[in-house]
Scaffold this active site. Structure first.
Site, mmCIF file in Angstrom:
data_model
loop_
_atom_site.group_PDB
_atom_site.id
_atom_site.type_symbol
_atom_site.label_atom_id
_atom_site.label_comp_id
_atom_site.label_asym_id
_atom_site.label_seq_id
_atom_site.Cartn_x
_atom_site.Cartn_y
_atom_site.Cartn_z
ATOM 1 C CD GLU A 256 -2.808 -1.179 2.474
ATOM 2 O OE1 GLU A 256 -2.724 -0.216 3.267
ATOM 3 O OE2 GLU A 256 -3.596 -2.117 2.645
ATOM 4 C CG HIS B 69 -6.030 0.354 4.857
ATOM 5 N ND1 HIS B 69 -4.828 -0.228 5.108
ATOM 6 C CD2 HIS B 69 -6.775 0.148 5.986
ATOM 7 C CE1 HIS B 69 -4.825 -0.754 6.311
ATOM 8 N NE2 HIS B 69 -5.994 -0.537 6.870
#
Length: 540
Positions: free
Chosen positions: A259, A277
């Protein structure tokens, strides 16, 4: 009291402190001469993730009693340095549980009704109603892996949709599951029976890659998978391949291996919903985190009440120094026994023998429980302060026995017995040479082994050739044996390890994770070997 808010907080968070008469509240814009100077007479420090509360900064805070972290992770706080200075470090786990649960349900509905595709086709000027017929959640089976705070919040909400809920979590008592309309089943049954599968566990060696080509093969055709926990729980390419083949009906993913996400096998798959997220990112969750932290810090300063602490604040330096090796040993012994029970954990019995029985054992107890929970979803939340409370929350009873004087044997011995719905598991350990934790027994069999590094626990039939086969298999996978401990059952042992069986605990040097995994798979195929567990305890 002086409270230093090193990073911006909400007005409601600030108000909790401002309501206390005589308290001095320093906000970020009021820090003029640097944070270190401001902490010289401060009682409390509140941070988020940007400020690094390291050992050097804490040296500038001789009066500091508590550090509050608005969030879960405490990577930006030197907890060891705080502990040695008698500073409590608190975080706020669970404050975003509702936010994550709501997104999980939202993603399930989006998958069931193809809402993202319906939206995109409408924006493209298409009235594509016929291709958008969906399914109801009512009557479908939802499998929940991990029944901590978030998993139970999901269960409560899914029940209102009329879903049949099954769950897997060896660290939750059956009574808690029943109260939340969850039927506990083995993990393979979760895969086989679920129409929807949602993951709410932490990342451990047991849960990493939980969703892989092997587990996917036994899943019901058309299953839909939701992950708002950790990206590493899923082998991404295996899931993408299963979606392309049609075996998996779709997925909704909020977390990923890397990420921010730059490359992904899911980009071109229409029946995969991706979000960056955001599960815990709501106004209410962030507000709740701030208010919860402010109340925790206030209650500690006023009443001495410790909530959600992540370190060990209740011992003097001398006391801590004396029992620290046993705290570490207890944690490792708990980790060794984690997942060793044949059923759902109901009771933990902890026995102290020798000198440790005469001292303060709360932290030793909590370290053992935290070790046991280390591979649960609450693994990320259970620590050496709150472990007993988490056990009580999960409906797991704790029983402690102390025997200060005992003839012969090691000076101080800790024994843990895990009582489950389908049987027991036990182990005992001690500390040698000042700081070396050593296993002394496993399921009643005497077997001495180190409690550090990578261990392979093997249960086998007591027949010739097994030890040589183990060594050969490990050698074939380029896995070096650092220590090899053996023990055998006798006629007076319990049914858990019947007469004619033996145990081996092998400490190995692992050149790469794939070598250990391949070796374990090969060991499990040996006819004389009943079970194999890979246990990662870390270095001393």
């Amino acid at each position: 009291m002086k409270i230093v808010l090193a990073e911006k907080v909400s007005p409601a968070t600030l108000a909790v402190f401002q309501q206390e008469p005589g308290w001095q509240i320093v906000t970020p814009d009021q820090i003029k001469n640097g944070l270190a100077a401001e902490l010289s007479d401060a009682d409390a420090l509140v941070v988020r993730s940007a400020v690094q509360a390291d050992a050097k900064l804490l040296e500038s805070a001789p009066k500091l009693r508590v550090i509050g972290r608005a969030g879960v992770g405490v990577d930006n706080i030197d907890t060891d340095a705080a502990t040695h200075r008698g500073i409590v470090v608190m975080n706020t786990p669970g404050a975003n549980a509702v936010a994550v649960a709501e997104l999980t349900l939202g993603l399930m509905i989006s998958l069931a009704r193809a809402i993202p595709r319906a939206n995109s086709t409408m924006h493209a000027g298409k009235w594509d109603k016929k291709s958008l017929q969906g399914q109801e959640l009512r009557g479908k089976t939802l499998g929940i892996v991990g029944l901590g705070r978030i998993g139970l919040e999901v269960a409560r909400r899914a029940a209102s949709f009329g879903m049949n809920i099954i769950g897997y979590d060896p660290f939750v008592a059956p009574v808690i599951a029943r109260e939340n309309n969850v039927t506990l089943v083995p993990i393979d049954d979760i895969f086989k029976a679920s129409d929807y599968l949602t993951l709410h566990v932490g990342l451990t060696t047991q849960t990493e890659g939980l969703i892989n080509s092997t587990s996917i093969k036994i899943m019901k055709k058309g299953i839909r998978i939701i992950n708002c926990a950790r990206g590493e729980l899923i082998v991404e390419q295996a899931l993408a391949d299963a979606i392309k083949s049609g075996h998996v009906g779709g997925a909704a993913l909020d977390v990923f291996h890397q990420e921010p996400l730059k490359e992904s096998p899911f980009y071109n798959l229409d029946n995969v919903i991706l979000s960056p997220h955001i599960a815990g990112a709501t106004d209410e969750a962030q507000e709740a985190i701030g208010i919860q932290l402010a109340m925790q810090v206030r209650d500690y300063l006023k009443l001495g009440v410790v909530q959600n602490a992540v370190n060990l604040p209740s011992l003097s330096h001398e006391e801590y120094k004396e029992i620290a090796p046993y705290i570490e040993m207890a944690d490792r012994l708990g980790q060794f026994l984690a997942h060793a029970t044949p059923g759902n954990l109901e009771n933990i019995q902890i026995s102290y023998t020798g000198r440790i029985a005469a001292g303060k054992t709360d932290l030793i107890r909590n370290a053992a429980i935290a070790g046991i929970f280390s591979s649960a979803d609450g693994g990320s939340t259970a620590n050496r302060i709150n472990a007993a409370a988490i056990a009580a929350e999960r409906g797991i009873r704790i029983q402690e026995d102390k025997k200060e004087f005992t003839p012969g044997g090691a000076g101080s011995v800790l024994k843990i017995v895990l009582h489950s719905s389908d049987g027991d598991a036990s182990a005992s350990a001690t500390v040698l040479h000042g700081n070396s934790p050593r296993l002394l027994s496993y399921d009643g069999i005497d077997i001495e082994a180190p409690l550090h590094g990578t261990l392979v626990a093997i249960r086998n039939h007591d027949v010739p050739g097994v030890v040589g086969r183990i060594g050969t298999i490990l050698g074939e996978q380029s896995v070096n044996i650092a220590n090899f401990a053996l023990g055998r059952a006798h006629s007076n042992h319990s049914q858990r390890v019947p007469h004619g069986q033996a145990l081996a605990v092998v400490q190995i040097d692992v050149p790469k994770a794939s070598s250990a995994t391949a070796a374990v798979d090969a060991l499990r195929r040996v006819e004389a070997i009943a079970s194999v567990r890979l246990i990662e305890l870390g270095k001393l």
